[in-house]
Write a protein that holds these residues in place. Structure first.
Motif, PDB file in Angstrom:
ATOM      1  N   CYS A 109      28.649  -3.889  46.973  1.00 60.55           N
ATOM      2  CA  CYS A 109      29.025  -2.483  46.989  1.00 60.55           C
ATOM      3  C   CYS A 109      28.028  -1.692  46.155  1.00 60.55           C
ATOM      4  CB  CYS A 109      30.438  -2.279  46.434  1.00 60.55           C
ATOM      5  SG  CYS A 109      30.622  -2.731  44.693  1.00 60.55           S
ATOM      6  N   MET A 110      28.161  -0.389  46.177  1.00 61.71           N
ATOM      7  CA  MET A 110      27.402   0.506  45.313  1.00 61.71           C
ATOM      8  C   MET A 110      28.410   1.164  44.390  1.00 61.71           C
ATOM      9  SD  MET A 110      24.281   0.024  46.130  1.00 61.71           S
ATOM     10  CE  MET A 110      23.394   1.349  45.324  1.00 61.71           C
ATOM     11  N   VAL A 111      28.127   1.114  43.084  1.00 56.30           N
ATOM     12  CA  VAL A 111      29.116   1.528  42.084  1.00 56.30           C
ATOM     13  C   VAL A 111      28.509   2.484  41.066  1.00 56.30           C
ATOM     14  CG1 VAL A 111      28.665  -0.550  40.712  1.00 56.30           C
ATOM     15  CG2 VAL A 111      30.817   0.638  40.427  1.00 56.30           C
ATOM     16  N   GLN A 112      29.320   3.402  40.621  1.00 54.92           N
ATOM     17  CA  GLN A 112      28.948   4.337  39.564  1.00 54.92           C
ATOM     18  C   GLN A 112      29.917   4.148  38.406  1.00 54.92           C
ATOM     19  OE1 GLN A 112      29.331   8.470  40.635  1.00 54.92           O
ATOM     20  NE2 GLN A 112      28.591   9.189  38.679  1.00 54.92           N
ATOM     21  N   VAL A 113      29.385   4.189  37.192  1.00 63.56           N
ATOM     22  CA  VAL A 113      30.209   4.146  35.994  1.00 63.56           C
ATOM     23  C   VAL A 113      30.108   5.518  35.346  1.00 63.56           C
ATOM     24  CG1 VAL A 113      30.582   3.042  33.757  1.00 63.56           C
ATOM     25  CG2 VAL A 113      29.814   1.681  35.710  1.00 63.56           C
ATOM     26  N   ASP A 114      31.245   6.132  35.061  1.00 61.29           N
ATOM     27  CA  ASP A 114      31.279   7.495  34.546  1.00 61.29           C
ATOM     28  C   ASP A 114      32.315   7.574  33.417  1.00 61.29           C
ATOM     29  OD1 ASP A 114      30.770  10.217  34.342  1.00 61.29           O
ATOM     30  OD2 ASP A 114      31.167  10.643  36.440  1.00 61.29           O
ATOM     31  N   VAL A 115      32.438   8.736  32.831  1.00 63.97           N
ATOM     32  CA  VAL A 115      33.449   8.907  31.779  1.00 63.97           C
ATOM     33  C   VAL A 115      34.842   8.859  32.406  1.00 63.97           C
ATOM     34  CG1 VAL A 115      31.919  10.240  30.278  1.00 63.97           C
ATOM     35  CG2 VAL A 115      33.376  11.431  31.905  1.00 63.97           C
ATOM     36  N   ALA A 116      35.791   8.370  31.637  1.00 67.38           N
ATOM     37  CA  ALA A 116      37.167   8.289  32.112  1.00 67.38           C
ATOM     38  C   ALA A 116      37.715   9.691  32.370  1.00 67.38           C
ATOM     39  CB  ALA A 116      38.034   7.570  31.079  1.00 67.38           C
ATOM     40  N   THR A 117      38.509   9.813  33.414  1.00 68.30           N
ATOM     41  CA  THR A 117      39.125  11.091  33.741  1.00 68.30           C
ATOM     42  C   THR A 117      40.303  11.359  32.805  1.00 68.30           C
ATOM     43  OG1 THR A 117      40.705  10.114  35.276  1.00 68.30           O
ATOM     44  CG2 THR A 117      38.553  10.776  36.186  1.00 68.30           C
ATOM     45  N   GLN A 118      40.776  12.576  32.799  1.00 68.67           N
ATOM     46  CA  GLN A 118      41.934  12.930  31.979  1.00 68.67           C
ATOM     47  C   GLN A 118      43.148  12.090  32.370  1.00 68.67           C
ATOM     48  OE1 GLN A 118      41.856  14.889  29.327  1.00 68.67           O
ATOM     49  NE2 GLN A 118      44.010  14.479  28.905  1.00 68.67           N
ATOM     50  N   ARG A 119      43.336  11.881  33.657  1.00 67.06           N
ATOM     51  CA  ARG A 119      44.462  11.064  34.135  1.00 67.06           C
ATOM     52  C   ARG A 119      44.361   9.644  33.591  1.00 67.06           C
ATOM     53  NH1 ARG A 119      45.296   7.815  38.797  1.00 67.06           N
ATOM     54  NH2 ARG A 119      47.497   7.560  39.174  1.00 67.06           N
ATOM     55  N   MET A 120      43.144   9.089  33.570  1.00 66.20           N
ATOM     56  CA  MET A 120      42.949   7.746  33.039  1.00 66.20           C
ATOM     57  C   MET A 120      43.239   7.691  31.542  1.00 66.20           C
ATOM     58  SD  MET A 120      39.446   6.711  34.975  1.00 66.20           S
ATOM     59  CE  MET A 120      39.344   6.696  36.762  1.00 66.20           C
ATOM     60  N   ARG A 121      42.847   8.738  30.823  1.00 60.72           N
ATOM     61  CA  ARG A 121      43.079   8.783  29.383  1.00 60.72           C
ATOM     62  C   ARG A 121      44.569   8.887  29.044  1.00 60.72           C
ATOM     63  NH1 ARG A 121      39.598  12.433  30.111  1.00 60.72           N
ATOM     64  NH2 ARG A 121      37.479  12.608  29.438  1.00 60.72           N
ATOM     65  N   GLU A 122      45.316   9.567  29.899  1.00 58.47           N
ATOM     66  CA  GLU A 122      46.741   9.772  29.656  1.00 58.47           C
ATOM     67  C   GLU A 122      47.592   8.574  30.071  1.00 58.47           C
ATOM     68  OE1 GLU A 122      47.432  13.397  31.792  1.00 58.47           O
ATOM     69  OE2 GLU A 122      46.684  14.641  30.144  1.00 58.47           O
ATOM     70  N   ALA A 123      47.017   7.672  30.860  1.00 57.94           N
ATOM     71  CA  ALA A 123      47.783   6.516  31.352  1.00 57.94           C
ATOM     72  C   ALA A 123      47.993   5.490  30.238  1.00 57.94           C
ATOM     73  CB  ALA A 123      47.058   5.882  32.530  1.00 57.94           C
ATOM     74  N   GLU A 124      49.070   4.772  30.353  1.00 59.57           N
ATOM     75  CA  GLU A 124      49.402   3.736  29.373  1.00 59.57           C
ATOM     76  C   GLU A 124      48.277   2.703  29.287  1.00 59.57           C
ATOM     77  OE1 GLU A 124      52.731   0.245  28.818  1.00 59.57           O
ATOM     78  OE2 GLU A 124      53.223   1.971  30.055  1.00 59.57           O
ATOM     79  N   GLY A 125      47.980   2.276  28.085  1.00 63.11           N
ATOM     80  CA  GLY A 125      46.989   1.227  27.873  1.00 63.11           C
ATOM     81  C   GLY A 125      45.555   1.704  27.732  1.00 63.11           C
ATOM     82  N   TYR A 126      45.345   3.007  27.724  1.00 59.07           N
ATOM     83  CA  TYR A 126      43.977   3.541  27.628  1.00 59.07           C
ATOM     84  C   TYR A 126      43.334   3.159  26.293  1.00 59.07           C
ATOM     85  CZ  TYR A 126      40.145   6.808  26.962  1.00 59.07           C
ATOM     86  OH  TYR A 126      38.916   7.351  26.695  1.00 59.07           O
ATOM     87  N   ALA A 127      42.064   2.770  26.355  1.00 61.70           N
ATOM     88  CA  ALA A 127      41.256   2.508  25.161  1.00 61.70           C
ATOM     89  C   ALA A 127      40.042   3.432  25.212  1.00 61.70           C
ATOM     90  CB  ALA A 127      40.816   1.053  25.121  1.00 61.70           C
ATOM     91  N   SER A 128      39.539   3.824  24.074  1.00 62.07           N
ATOM     92  CA  SER A 128      38.431   4.788  24.020  1.00 62.07           C
ATOM     93  C   SER A 128      37.157   4.284  24.689  1.00 62.07           C
ATOM     94  CB  SER A 128      38.135   5.184  22.577  1.00 62.07           C
ATOM     95  OG  SER A 128      37.718   4.054  21.839  1.00 62.07           O
ATOM     96  N   THR A 129      37.052   2.989  24.923  1.00 65.40           N
ATOM     97  CA  THR A 129      35.868   2.435  25.589  1.00 65.40           C
ATOM     98  C   THR A 129      36.025   2.337  27.105  1.00 65.40           C
ATOM     99  OG1 THR A 129      36.719   0.229  25.132  1.00 65.40           O
ATOM    100  CG2 THR A 129      35.114   1.131  23.565  1.00 65.40           C
ATOM    101  N   ASP A 130      37.183   2.719  27.643  1.00 61.03           N
ATOM    102  CA  ASP A 130      37.414   2.683  29.095  1.00 61.03           C
ATOM    103  C   ASP A 130      36.537   3.716  29.792  1.00 61.03           C
ATOM    104  OD1 ASP A 130      39.305   0.746  28.617  1.00 61.03           O
ATOM    105  OD2 ASP A 130      41.025   2.011  29.091  1.00 61.03           O
ATOM    106  N   VAL A 131      36.176   3.413  31.031  1.00 65.42           N
ATOM    107  CA  VAL A 131      35.327   4.290  31.835  1.00 65.42           C
ATOM    108  C   VAL A 131      35.927   4.451  33.229  1.00 65.42           C
ATOM    109  CG1 VAL A 131      33.208   3.600  30.610  1.00 65.42           C
ATOM    110  CG2 VAL A 131      33.922   2.346  32.662  1.00 65.42           C
ATOM    111  N   ALA A 132      35.366   5.361  33.997  1.00 65.88           N
ATOM    112  CA  ALA A 132      35.729   5.490  35.409  1.00 65.88           C
ATOM    113  C   ALA A 132      34.770   4.625  36.216  1.00 65.88           C
ATOM    114  CB  ALA A 132      35.639   6.939  35.861  1.00 65.88           C
ATOM    115  N   ILE A 133      35.300   3.856  37.130  1.00 63.35           N
ATOM    116  CA  ILE A 133      34.518   3.044  38.060  1.00 63.35           C
ATOM    117  C   ILE A 133      34.698   3.672  39.434  1.00 63.35           C
ATOM    118  CG2 ILE A 133      34.295   0.781  39.172  1.00 63.35           C
ATOM    119  CD1 ILE A 133      33.486   0.613  36.275  1.00 63.35           C
TER     120      ILE A 133
END
Length: 126
Positions: A53-77
């Motif tokens: 596949c072709m993949v991009q790694v970006d900053v986590a979205t607000q929705r991802m940050r608000e979800a349970e289990g979020y860590a500051s090192t998480d990213v958007a895939i």
């Protein structure tokens, strides 16, 4: 009717090549269930299935940050749908093969975007 996901992938990859690829070569690693014989012995080895596949790694979205289990090192895939055969779920691992975010990422909160152009989810090194 034209394949919108394929057209979008072509455009995104073209711009990426011109501007310094936000999309990198990657693969989805799916674990295959172990099959046991009647006596409880392993009948087939646990060989993963690899899908390019072709993949991009970006900053986590607000929705991802608000979800349970979020860590500051998480990213958007983000994976371009037309570059991946099959579906994607949270049992898979995404491996970025090159670029600044090369390595394996465990994924969660995977969903298809509303236009079905790609898959997006929260990633964590793993």
């Amino acid at each position: 009717m034209p394949d919108l996901a394929a057209a979008f992938s072509e455009i995104a990859l073209g711009f990426g090549a011109l501007l310094g690829a936000p999309y990198w070569a990657g693969r989805v690693i799916d674990q295959v269930d172990v099959i046991y014989d009647d006596g409880g012995s392993i009948e087939s080895s646990r060989q993963p299935v690899l899908r390019d596949c072709m993949v991009q790694v970006d900053v986590a979205t607000q929705r991802m940050r608000e979800a349970e289990g979020y860590a500051s090192t998480d990213v958007a895939i983000i994976i371009l749908a037309a570059t991946l055969t099959g579906t994607l779920d949270t049992d898979a691992v995404v491996e970025v093969l090159e670029g600044p975010h090369a390595g394996r990422w465990m994924v969660s909160l995977i969903e298809r975007d509303s236009a079905a152009l790609g898959w997006a989810g929260r990633g964590r090194r793993g």
